[in-house]
Design a protein around this motif. Structure first.
Motif, PDB file in Angstrom:
ATOM      1  N   GLN A  79    -108.883 -92.798 -14.769  1.00  0.00           N
ATOM      2  CA  GLN A  79    -108.013 -93.910 -15.137  1.00  0.00           C
ATOM      3  C   GLN A  79    -107.168 -93.587 -16.370  1.00  0.00           C
ATOM      4  OE1 GLN A  79    -110.009 -97.859 -14.985  1.00  0.00           O
ATOM      5  NE2 GLN A  79    -111.808 -96.751 -14.266  1.00  0.00           N
ATOM      6  N   ASP A  80    -107.599 -92.566 -17.112  1.00  0.00           N
ATOM      7  CA  ASP A  80    -106.890 -92.199 -18.330  1.00  0.00           C
ATOM      8  C   ASP A  80    -106.021 -90.959 -18.142  1.00  0.00           C
ATOM      9  OD1 ASP A  80    -108.227 -94.251 -19.838  1.00  0.00           O
ATOM     10  OD2 ASP A  80    -110.006 -92.988 -19.847  1.00  0.00           O
ATOM     11  N   ALA A  81    -105.807 -90.536 -16.888  1.00  0.00           N
ATOM     12  CA  ALA A  81    -105.110 -89.275 -16.628  1.00  0.00           C
ATOM     13  C   ALA A  81    -103.705 -89.254 -17.216  1.00  0.00           C
ATOM     14  CB  ALA A  81    -105.065 -89.005 -15.130  1.00  0.00           C
ATOM     15  N   SER A  82    -102.942 -90.328 -17.030  1.00  0.00           N
ATOM     16  CA  SER A  82    -101.562 -90.341 -17.525  1.00  0.00           C
ATOM     17  C   SER A  82    -101.518 -90.325 -19.050  1.00  0.00           C
ATOM     18  CB  SER A  82    -100.823 -91.572 -16.985  1.00  0.00           C
ATOM     19  OG  SER A  82    -101.458 -92.772 -17.389  1.00  0.00           O
ATOM     20  N   ILE A  83    -102.468 -91.010 -19.673  1.00  0.00           N
ATOM     21  CA  ILE A  83    -102.522 -91.010 -21.146  1.00  0.00           C
ATOM     22  C   ILE A  83    -102.832 -89.614 -21.663  1.00  0.00           C
ATOM     23  CG2 ILE A  83    -103.749 -91.925 -23.152  1.00  0.00           C
ATOM     24  CD1 ILE A  83    -104.259 -94.475 -21.543  1.00  0.00           C
ATOM     25  N   MET A  84    -103.810 -88.972 -21.035  1.00  0.00           N
ATOM     26  CA  MET A  84    -104.197 -87.634 -21.472  1.00  0.00           C
ATOM     27  C   MET A  84    -103.090 -86.619 -21.203  1.00  0.00           C
ATOM     28  SD  MET A  84    -107.165 -88.021 -22.849  1.00  0.00           S
ATOM     29  CE  MET A  84    -107.932 -86.405 -22.904  1.00  0.00           C
ATOM     30  N   ALA A  85    -102.398 -86.770 -20.079  1.00  0.00           N
ATOM     31  CA  ALA A  85    -101.294 -85.859 -19.768  1.00  0.00           C
ATOM     32  C   ALA A  85    -100.194 -85.977 -20.814  1.00  0.00           C
ATOM     33  CB  ALA A  85    -100.747 -86.150 -18.378  1.00  0.00           C
ATOM     34  N   SER A  86     -99.909 -87.214 -21.227  1.00  0.00           N
ATOM     35  CA  SER A  86     -98.903 -87.419 -22.266  1.00  0.00           C
ATOM     36  C   SER A  86     -99.338 -86.785 -23.581  1.00  0.00           C
ATOM     37  CB  SER A  86     -98.670 -88.926 -22.457  1.00  0.00           C
ATOM     38  OG  SER A  86     -97.802 -89.172 -23.534  1.00  0.00           O
TER      39      SER A  86
END
Length: 726
Positions: free
Chosen positions: A377-384
């Motif tokens: 669920q945190d993939a986009s945050i971590m990618a950023s």
């Protein structure tokens, strides 16, 4: 004048066309990425595809030359890149165009690169989504996996992980961009297509057809190739036909003309085939390709029906190729975009009663639907966040932060859609401000950014309600401590020492039992006014020493009054250094830390199992100095399990008693949490309580004495008997 202009325009058009023809494939096909895994330099192969070294597309791994010769003479199959057989994943990351379909092809040629003759078995995934298990059973035969996927982000990752034998490796990785919509499915945001079969029927040799004949570089395998359970049970009267006449195919992703110029026909009125579909039964995408390439007389017709055992509904439509394709030498492509197929797939075509000619088949494609895993669920945050540090090694692990395995500096929950709950980036030489993305990780429990060069102010973590452990010490942070830190409901530790913080320590940090260390910030101070007398916080090391001295004084005074013998007295050693959190490496002064290699040598790699319990499995071992040991290996690696492990290390490193098994130390390395005790030869606690033999039964007087000691010092009763290793 007009004719001169027309001639000039024609010449310019011809020159541009010639340039496109002569351009290298990578330039003529901007949607191509062809990685020579383990290759040292770029090169162009015999069919005109430009191959690139994979070094800049992956982090980690080593390269090796193949030791066993194979029939593939191409340079890209002379090397591999291989990775450790550990609990990590290793990902290739390629830039793609969002909302565009791509063919992804990975090839694995073992060639005994590791000189072990151990055939590897490991998993590959597309991002967080499991793709396939690579099973090598021949050193000289490549394993090829293909998939078609709709890109849902600016990058696409192919990851290797979870080796059960040998080491994960890869020979080539290819990406091909599609332009049309042949492979469109209504569920392409939830499933990708994994290739099961792509066959060129009536092929004139065993050679496959691919680029440049197929502009999208699909590999059309010859039906002449013979292997087990592949295109068997061929019907009598099956004949091969071909033509040199041009076949009209559209400019989208239909089969290339060369594939459609060959076919098989059923001269006896029918065609039959059987093949095994790996990974089935499953839902499939299947399309047949037909073109009438024989010059039939006006009174001759070719009509037929599809036959699949157990699926009578598929036999209803009638195929009339010339009519359906609106003429001869034109492509017709009926198919089913979602049908259930078995592992052993038998199919055929039978002519209708009013047909003079038998059925025809030019080509066939079958794909399996594979579920797309949404990932963390945190993939986009971590990618950023990692995009800020594109040159740092720790930020190049690629793929999803949690699936199929977490990044080395991240720990995630065990949910289907996991959350990031621990980040450890200690000593990574990171500069700049603390990434604001960290404040958006609402499930975060532990944050360790110590030992870097972070500057600027501490951001607001008020959205991280689960935060318990914050380590920001030994950086260059400035400004004030945010008051919102004291409002975090679960905060237990806050370490900000040795920064450049200023102002007052917020009063909210003194209202609960929070371990706070802010020494080394000369401009940060406490205002005494208003501080509660119930403060339970440790601010400096001196406070801890005073408390420890008081504890020792009370202890010895009590011992003298009770006049207990030395052997009946519990000795509380100097408290171990704070263990940090239950997600980080244990750091303690009083407990000896064994290396994993010492434990593996002592136990012969965990060979002799002597017991088990709620904590894990217990193994027998013998240290280099001759001491016999009992080794507990944690099997519960959950949040709670690791917490119990660190509690046990903290407790046993501080308490010693004649009824307590001697705690020798611990090991926490490579994901293994291990406790080490002295080995006791007198059997288990169960045997002593239940009386497995007359010699081992524990008297009631001894039981009472143990119970009294346990109550007095509040030590867990199952730790009190020296011969219990479970």
């Amino acid at each position: 004048m007009a004719s001169a202009f027309t001639a000039a325009a024609f010449l310019l058009h011809f020159q541009l066309l010639l340039i496109l023809v002569l351009l290298p494939p990578s330039a003529a096909q901007p949607g191509f990425i062809s990685l020579d895994c383990g290759g040292a330099r770029d090169h162009t192969d015999a069919i005109g595809i430009q191959w690139t070294s994979d070094a800049t597309f992956v982090s980690g791994g080593q390269t090796a030359q193949l030791l066993v010769q194979n029939g593939l003479q191409s340079q890209q199959f002379a090397t591999v890149r291989y990775f450790p057989a550990d609990n990590r994943k290793y990902c290739y990351t390629m830039n793609v165009r969002n909302r565009t379909r791509y063919l992804v092809r990975a090839t694995f040629l073992y060639g005994n690169f590791d000189n072990s003759n151990v055939y590897p078995k490991f998993d590959i995934s597309l991002g967080a989504s499991p793709w396939s298990t690579i099973v090598v059973d021949d050193a000289t035969t490549p394993v090829v996996e293909e998939a078609i996927i709709l890109a849902a982000a600016p990058t696409l990752s192919v990851c290797l992980s979870n080796a059960s034998t040998g080491q994960p490796f890869i020979s080539t990785l290819e990406l091909r961009q599609f332009n049309g919509s042949l492979y469109y499915t209504t569920d392409e945001t939830r499933f990708f297509l994994a290739l099961s079969a792509r066959i060129n029927f009536g092929a004139e040799s065993n050679d496959s057809i691919r680029y440049p004949d197929d502009p999208f570089d699909r590999i059309w395998e010859s039906d002449s190739v013979r292997r087990a359970n592949y295109l068997v049970d061929v019907a009598p009267g099956t004949a091969r036909i071909s033509t040199t006449k041009p076949i009209f195919v559209s400019i989208n992703e239909e089969p290339p003309e060369k594939v459609m110029q060959t076919a098989v026909v059923g001269q006896d009125g029918y065609l039959n085939y059987r093949l095994d579909l790996e990974g089935f039964p499953a839902n499939a995408w299947g399309v047949s390709y037909f073109a009438e390439i024989e010059d039939l007389a006006p009174n001759e017709t070719r009509k037929f029906k599809l036959e699949v055992p157990g699926m009578p509904a598929l036999s209803k439509p009638t195929v009339d190729v010339e009519e359906n394709a609106q003429g001869k030498y034109r492509l017709y492509e009926p198919g089913y975009t979602n049908l259930s197929l078995p592992f052993v797939f038998s199919f055929g075509f039978r002519k209708t009663n009013d047909s003079s000619e038998g059925p025809i088949l030019n080509a066939l494609e079958i794909y399996k639907y594979v579920q797309i895993t949404m990932g963390s669920q945190d993939a986009s945050i971590m990618a950023s966040m990692v995009s800020r540090y594109s040159q740092a090694g720790w930020a190049q692990e690629g793929g999803d932060p949690c699936l199929p395995a977490s990044w080395s500096w991240v720990q995630c929950s065990s949910e289907d859609a996991p959350r990031v709950f621990s980040i450890t980036l200690s000593g990574k030489n990171i500069t700049g401000s603390i990434p604001v993305e960290l404040t958006k990780l609402s499930a975060l429990v532990e944050l360790r950014l110590d030992g870097n060069s972070f500057s600027g102010q501490i951001p607001d973590f008020s959205a991280c309600h689960n935060l318990q452990y914050i380590h920001l010490e030994n950086n260059q942070l400035t400004g004030e401590l945010p008051p919102s830190l004291g409002d975090l409901p679960n905060l237990k530790e806050l370490y900000v020492q040795n920064n450049k913080l200023s102002g007052q320590v917020p009063k909210s940090l003194f209202k609960r039992s929070i371990i706070l260390n802010f020494s080394g910030n000369s401009d940060l101070h406490i205002v005494n006014k208003g501080i509660s007398h119930t403060i339970l916080i440790i601010c400096v090391v001196i406070g801890a020493i005073v408390l420890l001295g008081a504890a020792f004084g009370c202890y010895f005074f009590t011992c003298r009054r009770k006049k207990k013998s030395h052997e009946d007295t519990v000795v509380i050693a100097a408290p171990a250094k704070k263990l940090g959190s239950y997600f980080s490496e244990v750091a303690t002064e009083s407990a000896h830390r064994f290396s994993l290699s010492e434990i593996e040598d002592a136990t012969a790699k965990f060979e002799r199992r002597i017991g088990s319990g709620g904590f894990g499995i217990v193994y027998y071992g013998k240290l280099a100095d001759g001491r016999e040991i009992a080794v507990k290996l944690l099997t519960n690696d959950s949040y709670q399990g690791i917490r119990e492990f660190l509690n046990e290390v903290t407790l046993l490193s501080r308490i010693h008693h004649r009824h307590l098994v001697t705690f020798l130390g611990y090991s926490q390395q490579d994901g293994k949490n291990i406790l080490v005790y002295e080995f006791m030869h007198n059997g288990t606690l169960k045997e002593h309580l239940r009386g497995a033999s007359e010699e081992k039964i524990t008297s009631w007087l001894k039981r009472l004495e143990i119970a009294e000691d346990a109550n007095r010092y509040r030590v867990s009763p199952h730790r009190m008997l020296p011969n219990n290793h479970s």
